[in-house]
Every structure is written in C-alpha cells, then in structure tokens.
Design an enzyme around this catalytic site. Structure first.
Site, PDB file in Angstrom:
ATOM      1  N   LYS A 143     -29.909 -21.292  17.632  1.00  0.00           N
ATOM      2  CA  LYS A 143     -28.799 -21.533  16.714  1.00  0.00           C
ATOM      3  C   LYS A 143     -28.677 -23.019  16.411  1.00  0.00           C
ATOM      4  CE  LYS A 143     -23.828 -21.339  16.772  1.00  0.00           C
ATOM      5  NZ  LYS A 143     -22.667 -21.196  17.589  1.00  0.00           N
ATOM      6  N   LYS A 152     -28.848 -23.889  21.686  1.00  0.00           N
ATOM      7  CA  LYS A 152     -27.787 -24.164  20.717  1.00  0.00           C
ATOM      8  C   LYS A 152     -27.689 -25.665  20.521  1.00  0.00           C
ATOM      9  CE  LYS A 152     -22.851 -23.400  19.985  1.00  0.00           C
ATOM     10  NZ  LYS A 152     -21.661 -22.708  20.497  1.00  0.00           N
TER      11      LYS A 152
HETATM   12  C1  PBG Z   1     -18.309 -21.487  20.011  1.00  0.00           C
HETATM   13  C2  PBG Z   1     -19.181 -21.160  18.856  1.00  0.00           C
HETATM   14  C3  PBG Z   1     -19.452 -21.946  17.709  1.00  0.00           C
HETATM   15  C4  PBG Z   1     -20.225 -21.148  16.866  1.00  0.00           C
HETATM   16  C5  PBG Z   1     -20.428 -19.936  17.515  1.00  0.00           C
HETATM   17  N1  PBG Z   1     -19.793 -19.971  18.748  1.00  0.00           N
HETATM   18  C6  PBG Z   1     -18.969 -23.268  17.292  1.00  0.00           C
HETATM   19  C7  PBG Z   1     -19.268 -24.496  18.031  1.00  0.00           C
HETATM   20  O1  PBG Z   1     -20.099 -24.530  18.939  1.00  0.00           O
HETATM   21  O2  PBG Z   1     -18.603 -25.452  17.678  1.00  0.00           O
HETATM   22  C8  PBG Z   1     -20.714 -21.552  15.502  1.00  0.00           C
HETATM   23  C9  PBG Z   1     -21.019 -20.439  14.565  1.00  0.00           C
HETATM   24  C10 PBG Z   1     -21.083 -20.809  13.128  1.00  0.00           C
HETATM   25  O3  PBG Z   1     -21.076 -21.997  12.740  1.00  0.00           O
HETATM   26  O4  PBG Z   1     -21.183 -19.881  12.319  1.00  0.00           O
HETATM   27  N2  PBG Z   1     -18.868 -22.267  20.999  1.00  0.00           N
HETATM   28 ZN    ZN Z   2     -17.409 -23.453  22.502  1.00  0.00          ZN
END
Ligand code: PBG
Ligand code: ZN
Length: 327
Positions: free
Chosen positions: A249, A196
């Site tokens: 992601k 991520k």
């Molecule tokens: C929480 C999380 C996030 C997303 C999914 N789980 C946001 C972040 O890390 O700030 C993002 C999903 C999206 O942008 O559609 N940690």
């Molecule tokens: Zn988070």
C-alpha cells in the site's frame, strides 16, 4: 527465431475475438475488496469531499450498502470506523460496543456470504490521530501492540471474517495471531498491511476517517518511500509471524514492490489502491481531462498485472457494474 516480415505481432491484434483469446490478465469481481466508513447515528450518508462517490455511513445505511455490494457479486468489504468519542488511548477501538463491533454484527446478520474484513489501527480512535499510544511525541510500540491485540480480538468476537492490521507496529502480527488462536479464533485469517509506505496518497482518507495526526506525521512507523529491500524484510517478518495475506500500500505508485513481494514470497497478495489514487482519477475524469472509466480499468489492470491477487479499491462497485454490463 523468426524476425519481420515472417514475425508480425499485429496478427493477433486485428480481430477483437482473438484479442480476447490471448489476453494474459483478467480483472474479475473476485479481485475486489470495497472499503467502507462507519459513523455513529442514523440515516447518515455524508459524501467525503475529496472522494466523490465515497460516503461516511451510519450503520443502518451501511447495512443496506453491504446488501447491495453482496448482490453486485463483490466478495468482501473492509470497514473503517469513526467513533463517537476519541481519547488518548483510542478506547473506542476495542470497545465491545464500539462503532466497528456494532457494524460487523449488523452486517453479518443481514448478509449471507459477504466477507467482512476489519481494519485494525488506533488512528481513527485517538484524540491525537496517531496510530498508537504516545509518550510525549513518540509512539510506543509494545504498549500499542497490546491495544491492537484487544482491538483485533473484539473484532473477531463481533464476527469479523478477516483481521487486517494497518498500524505498522513491530511484532503485532505475531501477537494478534497468538491471541486469536488462544481465544479459539484459529480459523480467522490475518491480512497484514505488511508493506505500508508513509505516503502523500492517504490525504483524502484522512478526511473520510477523520484521522489526520494533530502533530507530526507517520514516518516513525510507516515505510520510507525510497526503500525496496526493506519492503521485502517487512513482508518476510509478517509471514514468519503468521500473516495469511500480505498487502502492499499504496498500489499504483508501488507496482515494482507488488511485483517483488509476489515473486519472492508467492503469498496471497493484496494491494490497496488508496484514496489519493482514487481522488486523482475522479478529479481528472470530472474535468473531462481523461476518460475516467478507461483509466479506472487501466489502473486496476496494472495492479493485477504486477501480481496482486486482490485489490482494495473505492472503485469496486463501479468495476462490478462495468463487468456485468460487458460480459
Ligand atoms: C489507518 C489507515 C490509513 C489508510 C488505511 N488504513 C491511513 C493512514 O495510514 O494514514 C489509508 C487508506 C487510503 O488512503 O485509502 N492506519
Ligand atoms: Zn493508523
């Protein structure tokens, strides 16, 4: 090897049926996971400003939505919760009667085979919007992992089918796997947000989940957008710790990463087409600057072609309807 004029690649493109026959990649409903946002209250359906067609829903509305999703033939949803109260340690995340725990129980009761995945993180539940507990402005890894374990267990106890940790703390997959097994949840898979990135594409999600950090950013735990080898190390450690499904992601700007993770580990691989990817296609579509449906399908095809077995996408319902209409 034959060359032009004997070799003519266009021969297989003239006839639409032949094109169907030689198509290498196919998008199906089984590829789709639909993200949903649960909020407290009754009868609530708030559209997210930066995400047309995406809503925060109270549990009663969410249950009806899930019935429709199931009827459309989408196999799975992933749930995000916005709690009534936020605090320093994100208590709402591991409250047996928290928003997600209630939502999961209600959805599992009212649907037959819909797979309910829960996102495990603290940022929607902390007053400061960070993914863990803080010491000053530092996110404490191991203390946070203890809370994530509690959150994962409470989701499993509520009836979640798959647990999806999105926090990017070190060691959380192993800790969650161990705790699930000890509690008898050895049949519940873990879908790890393994790779991520600290991405600008999450902007609209933070409106939807009300989880924008009060100060700083997420670069101390999410990955540097410049790195690839590190992505492979992240995936490898989560696999070693017991992850069943590996996620990359965002998706669209990280097709190379999806490809390399799939090639190297041959694991069930998910990709998250995140909020910003959705918002950009929607915005351009609304302005008639692009053919929205065509670009939607093209973006998803690219993610599949890169090697994703599953795609988390806010387009899931639209795609399912398209596939039904174009069998
Ligand atoms: C929480 C999380 C996030 C997303 C999914 N789980 C946001 C972040 O890390 O700030 C993002 C999903 C999206 O942008 O559609 N940690
Ligand atoms: Zn988070």
């Amino acid at each position: 090897m034959a060359t032009y004029p004997e070799k003519r690649l266009r021969r297989l493109r003239y006839n639409p049926t032949v094109r169907d026959m030689i198509r290498e990649t196919v998008l199906t409903k089984n590829d789709l996971i639909y993200p949903l946002f649960a909020v407290p209250g009754k009868g609530i359906k708030n559209e997210v400003k930066s995400m047309p067609g995406v809503y925060q829903m109270s549990i009663d509305v969410l249950v009806e939505e899930c019935k429709e999703v199931e009827k459309l033939g989408i196999p799975a949803v992933i749930l995000f919760g916005i709690p009534e109260h936020k605090d320093e340690v994100g208590s709402g995340a591991y409250d047996a009667n928290g928003i997600i725990q209630q939502a999961v129980r209600a959805i599992k009761k009212e649907t037959k085979k819909l797979v309910v995945i829960t996102d495990v993180c603290l940022c929607e539940y902390t007053s400061h919007g960070h993914c863990g507990v803080l010491d000053g402005e530092r996110i404490l890894n191991d203390e946070t992992v203890d809370l994530l374990v509690k959150e994962a267990i409470s989701h499993a106890e509520a009836g979640a089918d798959i647990i999806a940790p999105s926090d990017m703390m070190d060691g959380r997959i192993g800790a969650i796997r161990k705790a699930l097994d000890e509690k008898g949840f050895y049949e519940i898979p873990v879908m790890s947000y393994a790779v991520k990135y600290a991405s600008g594409y999450y902007g609209p999600f933070r409106d939807a989940a009300e989880s924008t950090p009060a100060f700083g950013d997420r670069r101390s735990h999410q990955m540097d957008i410049a790195n690839t080898n590190e992505a492979l190390r992240e995936a490898e450690s989560d696999i070693e710790e017991g992850a069943d499904i590996i996620m990359v992601k965002p998706a669209g700007a990280y097709l190379d990463i999806i490809w390399r993770v799939k090639e190297k580990f041959q694991m069930p691989t998910a990709a998250y087409q995140v909020s910003g990817e959705y918002a950009m296609i929607k915005a351009a579509g609304r302005n008639n600057w692009i053919d929205e449906q065509r670009v939607m399908l093209e973006s998803l095809m690219a993610i599949k072609r890169a090697g994703a077995d599953m795609i988390l996408t806010y387009f899931a319902k639209e795609v399912a309807k398209y596939l039904d209409a174009n069998k």
